[in-house]
Design an enzyme around this catalytic site. Structure first.
Site, PDB file in Angstrom:
ATOM      1  N   SER A  40       0.875  -1.178   0.000  1.00 50.12           N
ATOM      2  CA  SER A  40       0.000   0.000   0.000  1.00 50.12           C
ATOM      3  C   SER A  40       0.911   1.226   0.000  1.00 50.12           C
ATOM      4  O   SER A  40       0.992   1.971   0.952  1.00 50.12           O
ATOM      5  CB  SER A  40      -0.916  -0.011   1.222  1.00 50.12           C
ATOM      6  OG  SER A  40      -0.181   0.076   2.416  1.00 50.12           O
ATOM      7  N   HIS A 153      -3.416  -6.078   2.455  1.00 50.80           N
ATOM      8  CA  HIS A 153      -2.519  -7.104   3.013  1.00 50.80           C
ATOM      9  C   HIS A 153      -3.214  -8.439   3.242  1.00 50.80           C
ATOM     10  O   HIS A 153      -2.599  -9.377   3.761  1.00 50.80           O
ATOM     11  CB  HIS A 153      -1.900  -6.624   4.326  1.00 50.80           C
ATOM     12  CG  HIS A 153      -0.958  -5.465   4.133  1.00 50.80           C
ATOM     13  ND1 HIS A 153      -0.429  -4.755   5.167  1.00 50.80           N
ATOM     14  CD2 HIS A 153      -0.462  -4.896   3.005  1.00 50.80           C
ATOM     15  CE1 HIS A 153       0.372  -3.790   4.702  1.00 50.80           C
ATOM     16  NE2 HIS A 153       0.355  -3.850   3.388  1.00 50.80           N
ATOM     17  N   GLU A 162      -4.570  -2.510   9.206  1.00 51.84           N
ATOM     18  CA  GLU A 162      -3.829  -3.010  10.370  1.00 51.84           C
ATOM     19  C   GLU A 162      -4.525  -2.702  11.694  1.00 51.84           C
ATOM     20  O   GLU A 162      -4.862  -1.553  11.962  1.00 51.84           O
ATOM     21  CB  GLU A 162      -2.420  -2.384  10.396  1.00 51.84           C
ATOM     22  CG  GLU A 162      -1.640  -2.695   9.134  1.00 51.84           C
ATOM     23  CD  GLU A 162      -0.325  -1.931   9.020  1.00 51.84           C
ATOM     24  OE1 GLU A 162       0.223  -1.479  10.047  1.00 51.84           O
ATOM     25  OE2 GLU A 162       0.149  -1.779   7.890  1.00 51.84           O
ATOM     26  N   GLU A 203       1.616  -9.479   7.024  1.00 46.66           N
ATOM     27  CA  GLU A 203       2.461  -9.079   8.149  1.00 46.66           C
ATOM     28  C   GLU A 203       2.313 -10.027   9.333  1.00 46.66           C
ATOM     29  O   GLU A 203       2.693  -9.700  10.455  1.00 46.66           O
ATOM     30  CB  GLU A 203       2.160  -7.630   8.544  1.00 46.66           C
ATOM     31  CG  GLU A 203       2.524  -6.673   7.403  1.00 46.66           C
ATOM     32  CD  GLU A 203       2.426  -5.199   7.769  1.00 46.66           C
ATOM     33  OE1 GLU A 203       1.943  -4.869   8.869  1.00 46.66           O
ATOM     34  OE2 GLU A 203       2.853  -4.377   6.943  1.00 46.66           O
ATOM     35  N   ASP A 240      -4.030   1.230  11.686  1.00 46.12           N
ATOM     36  CA  ASP A 240      -3.596   1.833  10.429  1.00 46.12           C
ATOM     37  C   ASP A 240      -4.597   1.436   9.349  1.00 46.12           C
ATOM     38  O   ASP A 240      -4.429   0.414   8.687  1.00 46.12           O
ATOM     39  CB  ASP A 240      -2.187   1.368  10.031  1.00 46.12           C
ATOM     40  CG  ASP A 240      -1.753   1.972   8.686  1.00 46.12           C
ATOM     41  OD1 ASP A 240      -2.484   2.847   8.165  1.00 46.12           O
ATOM     42  OD2 ASP A 240      -0.703   1.565   8.152  1.00 46.12           O
ATOM     43  N   GLU A 285      -3.114   5.795  12.407  1.00 47.22           N
ATOM     44  CA  GLU A 285      -2.235   6.127  11.275  1.00 47.22           C
ATOM     45  C   GLU A 285      -3.042   6.123   9.982  1.00 47.22           C
ATOM     46  O   GLU A 285      -3.860   5.230   9.764  1.00 47.22           O
ATOM     47  CB  GLU A 285      -1.129   5.056  11.213  1.00 47.22           C
ATOM     48  CG  GLU A 285      -0.225   5.127  10.003  1.00 47.22           C
ATOM     49  CD  GLU A 285       0.716   3.911   9.939  1.00 47.22           C
ATOM     50  OE1 GLU A 285       1.004   3.302  10.975  1.00 47.22           O
ATOM     51  OE2 GLU A 285       1.152   3.563   8.830  1.00 47.22           O
ATOM     52  N   ASP A 312       1.597   8.450   7.282  1.00 47.78           N
ATOM     53  CA  ASP A 312       2.501   7.507   6.596  1.00 47.78           C
ATOM     54  C   ASP A 312       2.534   7.880   5.112  1.00 47.78           C
ATOM     55  O   ASP A 312       3.442   8.590   4.657  1.00 47.78           O
ATOM     56  CB  ASP A 312       1.995   6.073   6.836  1.00 47.78           C
ATOM     57  CG  ASP A 312       2.688   5.035   5.973  1.00 47.78           C
ATOM     58  OD1 ASP A 312       3.728   5.334   5.376  1.00 47.78           O
ATOM     59  OD2 ASP A 312       2.193   3.882   5.898  1.00 47.78           O
ATOM     60  N   LYS A 337       9.844   5.197   7.324  1.00 47.02           N
ATOM     61  CA  LYS A 337      10.204   4.003   6.551  1.00 47.02           C
ATOM     62  C   LYS A 337      11.376   4.367   5.650  1.00 47.02           C
ATOM     63  O   LYS A 337      11.198   5.138   4.693  1.00 47.02           O
ATOM     64  CB  LYS A 337       9.039   3.574   5.667  1.00 47.02           C
ATOM     65  CG  LYS A 337       7.810   3.031   6.403  1.00 47.02           C
ATOM     66  CD  LYS A 337       6.642   2.936   5.425  1.00 47.02           C
ATOM     67  CE  LYS A 337       5.498   2.098   5.954  1.00 47.02           C
ATOM     68  NZ  LYS A 337       4.294   2.247   5.104  1.00 47.02           N
ATOM     69  N   HIS A 365       8.616  -1.142   9.438  1.00 48.41           N
ATOM     70  CA  HIS A 365       8.901  -2.113   8.370  1.00 48.41           C
ATOM     71  C   HIS A 365       8.015  -1.824   7.151  1.00 48.41           C
ATOM     72  O   HIS A 365       7.245  -0.869   7.166  1.00 48.41           O
ATOM     73  CB  HIS A 365       8.599  -3.530   8.890  1.00 48.41           C
ATOM     74  CG  HIS A 365       7.130  -3.754   9.171  1.00 48.41           C
ATOM     75  ND1 HIS A 365       6.572  -4.989   9.322  1.00 48.41           N
ATOM     76  CD2 HIS A 365       6.102  -2.867   9.328  1.00 48.41           C
ATOM     77  CE1 HIS A 365       5.282  -4.872   9.544  1.00 48.41           C
ATOM     78  NE2 HIS A 365       4.970  -3.599   9.563  1.00 48.41           N
ATOM     79  N   LYS A 388       7.019  -0.293  14.494  1.00 47.81           N
ATOM     80  CA  LYS A 388       5.910  -1.077  13.931  1.00 47.81           C
ATOM     81  C   LYS A 388       6.541  -2.137  13.056  1.00 47.81           C
ATOM     82  O   LYS A 388       7.173  -1.826  12.053  1.00 47.81           O
ATOM     83  CB  LYS A 388       5.037  -0.123  13.111  1.00 47.81           C
ATOM     84  CG  LYS A 388       3.863  -0.790  12.454  1.00 47.81           C
ATOM     85  CD  LYS A 388       2.921   0.236  11.839  1.00 47.81           C
ATOM     86  CE  LYS A 388       3.016   0.196  10.335  1.00 47.81           C
ATOM     87  NZ  LYS A 388       1.798   0.660   9.660  1.00 47.81           N
TER      88      LYS A 388
END
Ligand code: PGA
Ligand code: ZN
Length: 428
Positions: A40, A153, A162, A203, A240, A285, A312, A337, A365, A388
């Site tokens: 993403s 994901h 998330e 993840e 997130d 987030e 993000d 990141k 990550h 994270k």
């Protein structure tokens, strides 16, 4: 000085090619680094160079990036001092010459930048966190442990990407990880009992086919209690949604996976406000899309004193976007990141800007990872107190947690584990 720079194509945790760089120094030191890859991704991220040759890996090969390291970057690094990280990173940026690192590839450049840092640390006989952070680096991060995966994901009906555990009320990192792992197992039992799938997403979090996003929060609270822990005070929740992935062209949001319909920016913030009241959420987030600057400012004004609002995709670890966010009070925290921006130096500059503004930051990550645990050391070096890095499941996620366990053990009584969320939030 640097005597050898090499690179190769390896696989990431999704089975897609990525770049590994190896560096050797005159004194015999060798170091390598592997680059992660997002799914993403933010629209303004530095460019991951892919071969686009359909016959190999569906076009996702990185042989051109590898060749750029070997043929273009290696010759200019020969004989250089690896301790000159800023100088080397500047050289790489100039050698590429494009704003998005699209010529050589941010994957090629970041691999080199990380391997240089690691080689220098080894030459100084220092652990990477101490080399990057100095002798004061001793704060272990509170982990954001992603236990339910949705969005891009996972193939389930969750729009939000998330749902994370935040074991901020633990006395040490080691205990925090135990709280997280025990809650993860309790969650597995809760899902099983309800006949829901316990297969995992990218993840390592479970990817149950829940009918609505809010149900994930309720299940997590149930799991925290089932693990014998206190929701809020010991283990809180971070979200997130990665809302860029379900934003519409007209600026709204389409909860298409869950069938939740269309929502405006204001309606999304109202939804989060309701959740924050109902569940022990401490961090949100990308609750809105990457171009919804006005929406973010409204959201931060409304919720920012109750939860951490993290950008993000909005910032892509880029100081130009973070500076705009600071001016517009778009959030009060930033996700960091390294591969969004492409060098270690620029990553550290993004963090310096957060610090100047009094903002928090979370080292992160990507959904496509490798066994490289660089970000574990980076999180301790930068001392922001948050990382994270996925579920306590799947080797590429656990590699980071295990490295943090090692660092905490090495620091011994000097290690600090402190909640960035102030007085522990208690369950509503
Ligand atoms: P990505 O997801 O690595 O797929 O971009 C992580 C995130 O959105 O934080
Ligand atoms: Zn995100």
């Amino acid at each position: 000085c640097i005597t050898h720079v090499d690179a190769m194509e390896i696989l990431d945790s999704r089975g897609n090619p990525t770049v590994r760089v190896q560096i050797a120094l005159e004194d015999g030191t060798t170091a390598d680094a592997s680059v992660p890859s997002g799914a993403s991704t933010g629209e303004h991220e530095a460019v991951e160079l892919r071969d686009t040759e359909p016959a190999r890996y569906g076009g996702k090969g990185v042989q051109r990036a590898v060749a750029n390291v070997v043929e273009t970057i290696a010759p200019v690094l020969m004989g250089r001092d690896p301790a000159q990280q800023a100088e080397i990173d500047r050289l790489l940026i100039d050698l590429d010459g494009t704003p998005g690192k699209s010529r050589l590839g941010a994957n090629a450049i970041l691999g080199v930048s990380m391997a240089v840092a690691r080689a220098a640390a080894q030459a100084f006989r220092l652990p990477l966190y101490a080399y990057l952070g100095g002798p004061g680096a001793r704060r272990l991060p509170v982990p954001m442990i992603n236990v339910i995966n949705g969005g891009k994901h996972a193939d389930n009906a969750l729009d939000f990407q998330e749902f994370m555990l935040v074991p901020h009320g633990a006395p040490s990192f080691r205990e925090a990880l135990r709280y997280g792992a025990e809650t993860y197992h309790a969650l597995k039992a809760v899902l099983k009992r309800r006949g829901l799938s316990t297969a995992v997403g990218d993840e390592g979090g479970f990817a149950p086919d829940l009918s609505d996003n809010e149900a994930a929060c309720a299940l997590i609270v149930e799991a925290i209690e089932a693990a014998g822990l206190k929701p809020g005070a010991q283990v809180a929740i971070a979200l997130d949604p990665a809302a860029s992935s379900f934003g519409t062209a007209s600026g709204g949001y389409d909860l298409a996976k869950s069938g939740g319909g269309h929502k405006s920016s204001q309606e999304m913030t109202a939804l989060y406000q309701h959740w924050i009241t109902a569940y022990p959420i401490v961090s949100l987030e990308d609750g809105l899309g990457e171009n919804d600057w006005a929406g973010f400012a409204t959201q931060t004004a409304a919720l920012g004193d109750r939860v951490q609002i993290v950008g993000d995709d909005l910032y892509v670890t880029n100081t130009a976007f973070i500076a705009r966010g600071i001016t517009e009070r778009a959030t009060n925290a930033v996700l960091i990141k390294p591969n969004q921006i492409g060098t270690v130096t620029e990553t550290m500059e993004a963090v310096a800007l957060c610090r100047e503004a009094g903002w928090r930051f979370v080292v992160s990550h990507r959904s496509g990872e490798t066994e490289d645990s660089f970000i574990a050391d980076l999180a301790v070096a930068l001392g922001g107190g948050q990382i994270k890095t996925g579920a306590p499941c799947r080797g590429e996620r656990v590699a980071k947690y295990n490295r943090l366990l090692e660092i905490e053990r090495e620091l011994g009584p000097d290690a600090v584990y402190a909640s960035p969320f102030g007085a522990s939030r208690t369950a509503p």
